[in-house]
Structure formats: structure tokens, C-alpha cells
Scaffold this active site. Structure first.
Site, PDB file in Angstrom:
ATOM      1  N   HIS A  35      -8.343  -0.116   5.099  1.00 55.79           N
ATOM      2  CA  HIS A  35      -7.855  -1.752   4.862  1.00 55.79           C
ATOM      3  C   HIS A  35      -7.456  -2.182   6.143  1.00 55.79           C
ATOM      4  O   HIS A  35      -6.472  -1.453   6.558  1.00 55.79           O
ATOM      5  CB  HIS A  35      -7.060  -1.768   3.795  1.00 55.79           C
ATOM      6  CG  HIS A  35      -7.301  -1.301   2.263  1.00 55.79           C
ATOM      7  ND1 HIS A  35      -6.624  -0.092   1.805  1.00 55.79           N
ATOM      8  CD2 HIS A  35      -8.077  -1.715   1.248  1.00 55.79           C
ATOM      9  CE1 HIS A  35      -7.031   0.020   0.600  1.00 55.79           C
ATOM     10  NE2 HIS A  35      -7.763  -0.886   0.351  1.00 55.79           N
TER      11      HIS A  35
ATOM     12  N   HIS B   2     -51.538  21.864   9.256  1.00 56.97           N
ATOM     13  CA  HIS B   2     -51.238  20.446   9.404  1.00 56.97           C
ATOM     14  C   HIS B   2     -52.591  19.657   9.656  1.00 56.97           C
ATOM     15  O   HIS B   2     -52.976  18.888   8.985  1.00 56.97           O
ATOM     16  CB  HIS B   2     -50.241  20.204   9.951  1.00 56.97           C
ATOM     17  CG  HIS B   2     -48.785  20.254   9.398  1.00 56.97           C
ATOM     18  ND1 HIS B   2     -48.366  21.782   8.961  1.00 56.97           N
ATOM     19  CD2 HIS B   2     -47.490  19.456   8.947  1.00 56.97           C
ATOM     20  CE1 HIS B   2     -47.229  21.935   8.445  1.00 56.97           C
ATOM     21  NE2 HIS B   2     -46.695  20.525   8.483  1.00 56.97           N
TER      22      HIS B   2
ATOM     23  N   ASP C 271      -7.915  -5.383  -3.799  1.00 59.50           N
ATOM     24  CA  ASP C 271      -7.784  -4.092  -5.032  1.00 59.50           C
ATOM     25  C   ASP C 271      -8.265  -4.582  -6.244  1.00 59.50           C
ATOM     26  O   ASP C 271      -8.644  -3.483  -7.154  1.00 59.50           O
ATOM     27  CB  ASP C 271      -6.368  -3.606  -4.843  1.00 59.50           C
ATOM     28  CG  ASP C 271      -5.763  -3.013  -3.652  1.00 59.50           C
ATOM     29  OD1 ASP C 271      -6.651  -2.327  -3.092  1.00 59.50           O
ATOM     30  OD2 ASP C 271      -4.562  -2.951  -3.310  1.00 59.50           O
TER      31      ASP C 271
ATOM     32  N   GLN D  37       0.897  -1.234   0.124  1.00 56.02           N
ATOM     33  CA  GLN D  37      -0.071  -0.118  -0.093  1.00 56.02           C
ATOM     34  C   GLN D  37       0.857   1.204  -0.223  1.00 56.02           C
ATOM     35  O   GLN D  37       0.576   2.112  -0.547  1.00 56.02           O
ATOM     36  CB  GLN D  37      -0.810  -0.069   1.310  1.00 56.02           C
ATOM     37  CG  GLN D  37      -2.019  -1.019   1.251  1.00 56.02           C
ATOM     38  CD  GLN D  37      -2.791  -1.180  -0.167  1.00 56.02           C
ATOM     39  OE1 GLN D  37      -3.297  -0.226  -0.417  1.00 56.02           O
ATOM     40  NE2 GLN D  37      -2.623  -2.479  -0.846  1.00 56.02           N
TER      41      GLN D  37
END
Length: 453
Positions: free
Chosen positions: A337, A429, A370, A267
Site C-alpha cells: 500500500h 514442422h 481494506d 497497518q
């Protein structure tokens, strides 16, 4: 080689952990003033303005924004056979996982004549950004396009920077991946100007093309792309502001130091700002991993990039007292990850609550995710996994409630609605309810009189 953070002998709070743990990230806010004028220019000038910026930043101006169909088809025809086979396998696995993610319509019956149905409607037109800087990322095409397709998106647009060495079009492998997925609308635009053009489109005809704007923009990119997504958010939807890649490995003394080291390096080669973090209760493992990294990182193709990332403040080894403390640290870090290299790794993985994706055991490394695991590699970074999911079919779906009450069902809850509306000082309402229930009461009374007569 890696920085050492020793948390043994104490139980730090979540607040302390957020301050102590190594963390990378991007200062997106600092770039917003830079990209805002670009977005405004593309909003006003359309495709011509976007091409102007591409010529300025990428030193290339394609013949058109939209890549011709024949160029895309040629790229897939000339694709290396092994690469095509690998992409086909990845497409099949990613599609299978994301097809299963689509939720089903469901109805809740609350009472007789009272039901609420939830349906899932796809985003109609999606713009997918695919970077074209330090590496070629056909996997990003797959990870963004397939979930949108499985959600049922009506149209997809892929934007990727023009490449001078490829005739002013995006990289051929990117175009080939698009063709394999049936994506035929590809724009040769990169950077903030690409995000702006997807958000606003161009119907002026000045550039000889009709470019319809999209409803949502997804995909990774550098800090300028992330800032542009922030600026246009609200005009279009966005997935997230993805930061540099990061990996955390939670390991005990049963872990293989070589496997842990190569995964941390894998990575780190993404970007100088990538983060690689080992969390362990074993000083011996920590020492062995650090030694392996010192040897192996120097021989990788992207050695300089990896060395910068591994030696940066965003990377390090975190020593803890035991596995319980390691799990707490992993949750506080909330890695994009997270690999689990411990005894009973599957059980430990189930105890993690904050991670973009969790990779269980020695044979489930991050590079699997990946490319070809079937899961998505567009994941939350910089600790945002505490509240943000990764890209999925859900990203491109809009849950919509369909409310259907009949006359009797409304009459049953009408008094409650009127009470609540009165308490909130919204009498209109309540009147909307009374107009219906009183009419129903009147009709019922009239019917009773008729029966008596």
C-alpha cells in the site's frame, strides 16, 4: 520510535536501496519442510487426515468438513444489522469495480482468412482461504469471492479454521459473509491441511463426504499457509505467497503529521511483522510523525502488536533530499500500500510505477481500500509489486487464443514457417506445412487441367 534511514546528500542506486530500505517478509522456505509431510498426509488420508491435524493444532474437531447449510443460514440471520449493512455496501462497491475489470473477447485480422481470437475462460473451481487467527476477516471473503464470481468461476469453496467457541465451525461472521455472496460450500479446515485438502480433495467416502478438489487456491494466511501454497503450486494454481501487511507513505511538508501517523499505526496493528514506512524530504514532518506515533500507538487496542511492528527493522522513516528522490525510493520499495501525501498528489501518484495499490491524498487512507473502496485488498508484498499484480477478476481468467487460418492464408505464410523450422532443425514442422500446401497446389493444378480440357 521509528528507525531512521537518512539518504540525504547522495543518490543511491537501486541495488543500494534494496539493501538499505526497511523490509519485513516471511521466510517461507524455512517452513516448507514442516508443511510438506502435512500435505502428503492429507493427500493420502483425505478429510480424515485434515481433521486430525485440525484437532492437533486448533484443539477442535468439527462434526464434518463441510459446514451444514442450516448453520450458514443461521449465521446470516443472526448477523448484526449495522455489520450486515456495511457488508452489503462493501459487496456492491467491490462487485462494481471487479465487474468492470472483465476483458472482452477480441479478434485480430492478420490477412484475408487469417485471424486470431482471444477469449477469456474462467477457472472452473476456486478454493478461497480465509484466516481465523488473531482477527476475523469477513473482508477477505469478499475480496476473494467477488472477483472469482465476476470472472465466471463455476464453483467456489471457502476454507476457514474451525473455532471451538463456535461449535467447531468457522467464525459466524465469516459464514454470514459467505451466505450473503451465495457461497454455500464452506469447509471447516485451516492451516496447511486446508490448502492440501483443497488441492487434492477426498472421494474416498471415509469421512462421509465427497470433497471435490479445486483448480486454484487464493487468499491470505500465515507462513504455514504460504508455504503450503508453494508446495501445491503446479497441482493447483495459486495467487501469491502473501507476506505481512505493509504501508509506505510518501509525504512532503504539506502533509498532516497526525493523518500520516494514524495510517502508519493502522497497518502496524495487523501483525508484529507488519511494516510501516514514511518516505519524506521534510525532517520537521518526520519528527512530528514520530512524536504522534509515540503518543497514539500506545493507546490503540492492539498496542503491543503495533509497538512491535513499528519498532521492528521492517519499519522506519526514510529521509530524502527532495520529491524526486522520494519517488525513486517509493518505486524501489514497491509497497503493498502506498499513500501519497504531497502537493499535487494525483500527479505524483501517476509517476509511481511500483506499488500494489496507490492511495491519493488525505482522504484516501489504506483502511478505505481494506474494506469498501471497491478495489481489492489482496495485494503483493515484500517488494513483489515490481512484477506481481494484486488479486482481481483477471486472476481467475485464462486468456486462450483461437487460431483460424484458411487454405490461402496458410499458403501465404507457409514458406516462412518452413524456413524457420529448417533453421531450428525441426523438419517435421515444415513437412506438416508442405503436406497441406502441396495438396492445395496439386488440387489447383488438377483444376486448371480440367478447365483446359
Amino acid at each position: 520510535m521509528l528507525n531512521l534511514i537518512d539518504l540525504r546528500g547522495r543518490t543511491p542506486s537501486t541495488s543500494e536501496l534494496r539493501r538499505a530500505l526497511p523490509r519485513g517478509g516471511m521466510d517461507v522456505a524455512s517452513v516448507v519442510p514442516t508443511v510438506t509431510p502435512i500435505i502428503q498426509d492429507v493427500k493420502n488420508g483425505g478429510a480424515a487426515a485434515a481433521l486430525d491435524y485440525g484437532e492437533k493444532f486448533d484443539s477442535v474437531r468439527p462434526e464434518s468438513v463441510r459446514v451444514p447449510d442450516e448453520v450458514i443460514e443461521q449465521c446470516v440471520e443472526e448477523l448484526d444489522a449495522d455489520l450486515r449493512s456495511a457488508l452489503e455496501e462493501a459487496i456492491a462497491r467491490i462487485r462494481a469495480v471487479h465487474a468492470d475489470q472483465k476483458p472482452s473477447e477480441h479478434t485480430t485480422e492478420l490477412a484475408s482468412g487469417a485471424r486470431v481470437t482471444e477469449v477469456f475462460l474462467p477457472v472452473e473451481r476456486v478454493g478461497l482461504y480465509v484466516p481465523g487467527g488473531k482477527a476475523v476477516y469477513p473482508s477477505s471473503v469478499l475480496m476473494n469471492a467477488i472477483p472469482a464470481q465476476e470472472a465466471g468461476a463455476g464453483a467456489l469453496v471457502v476454507c476457514s479454521p474451525p473455532q471451538a467457541e463456535h461449535g467447531g465451525w468457522p467464525h459466524p461472521t465469516i459464514l454470514a459473509a459467505c451466505a450473503m455472496l451465495g457461497v454455500d460450500e464452506v469447509w471447516a479446515v485451516g492451516g496447511a491441511q486446508a490448502v492440501a485438502l483443497m488441492a487434492y480433495g477426498d472421494d474416498s467416502g471415509d469421512a462421509g463426504e465427497l470433497l471435490e478438489p479445486v483448480d486454484m487456491v487464493t487468499g491470505p494466511g500465515n507462513v504455514f499457509v504460504a508455504a503450503a501454497k508453494r508446495v501445491v503450486n503446479g497441482i493447483v494454481g495459486i495467487d501469491a505467497e502473501a507476506g505481512p501487511s505493509e504501508i509506505a507513505v510518501l509525504a512532503d511538508d504539506s502533509a498532516d503529521p497526525t493523518l500520516v501517523a494514524v495510517d502508519l499505526i493502522s497497518q502496524a496493528e495487523h501483525d508484529e511483522n507488519a511494516a510501516s514506512v514514511l518516505i519524506t524530504d521534510s525532517p520537521e514532518l518526520a519528527e512530528a510523525v514520530d512524536k504522534e506515533i509515540g503518543t497514539r500507538a500506545a493507546t490503540t487496542l492492539n498496542a503491543d502488536r503495533a509497538a512491535t511492528a513499528l519498532g521492528g527493522q521492517q519499519s522506519g522513516i526514510v529521509l530524502v533530499d527532495d520529491l524526486e528522490a522520494g519517488i525513486a525510493v517509493a518505486d524501489a520499495y514497491a509497497a503493498e500500500h502506498l499513500e501519497i501525501h504531497t502537493r499535487n498528489a494525483a500527479d505524483v501518484a501517476r509517476r509511481i510505477t511500483h506499488a500494489g495499490a496507490i492511495f491519493v491524498g488525505p482522504f484516501s487512507p489504506v483502511p478505505l481500500g481494506d474494506y469498501i473502496a471497491g478495489s481489492n485488498h489482496v495485494l503483493p508484498t515484500s517488494g513483489t509489486a515490481r512484477f506481481t499484480p494484486g488479486l482481481s477478476t483477471h486472476t481467475f481468467l485464462r486468456p486462450v487464443n483461437i487460431i483460424e487460418y484458411d487454405e490461402n492464408a496458410l499458403a501465404e505464410v507457409g514458406p516462412h514457417i518452413i524456413t524457420l523450422a529448417t533453421d531450428e532443425q525441426l523438419p517435421a514442422h515444415g513437412e506438416a506445412i508442405k503436406a497441406r500446401t502441396e495438396r492445395a497446389d496439386g488440387a489447383a493444378a488438377h483444376e486448371e487441367i480440367g478447365e483446359e480440357n
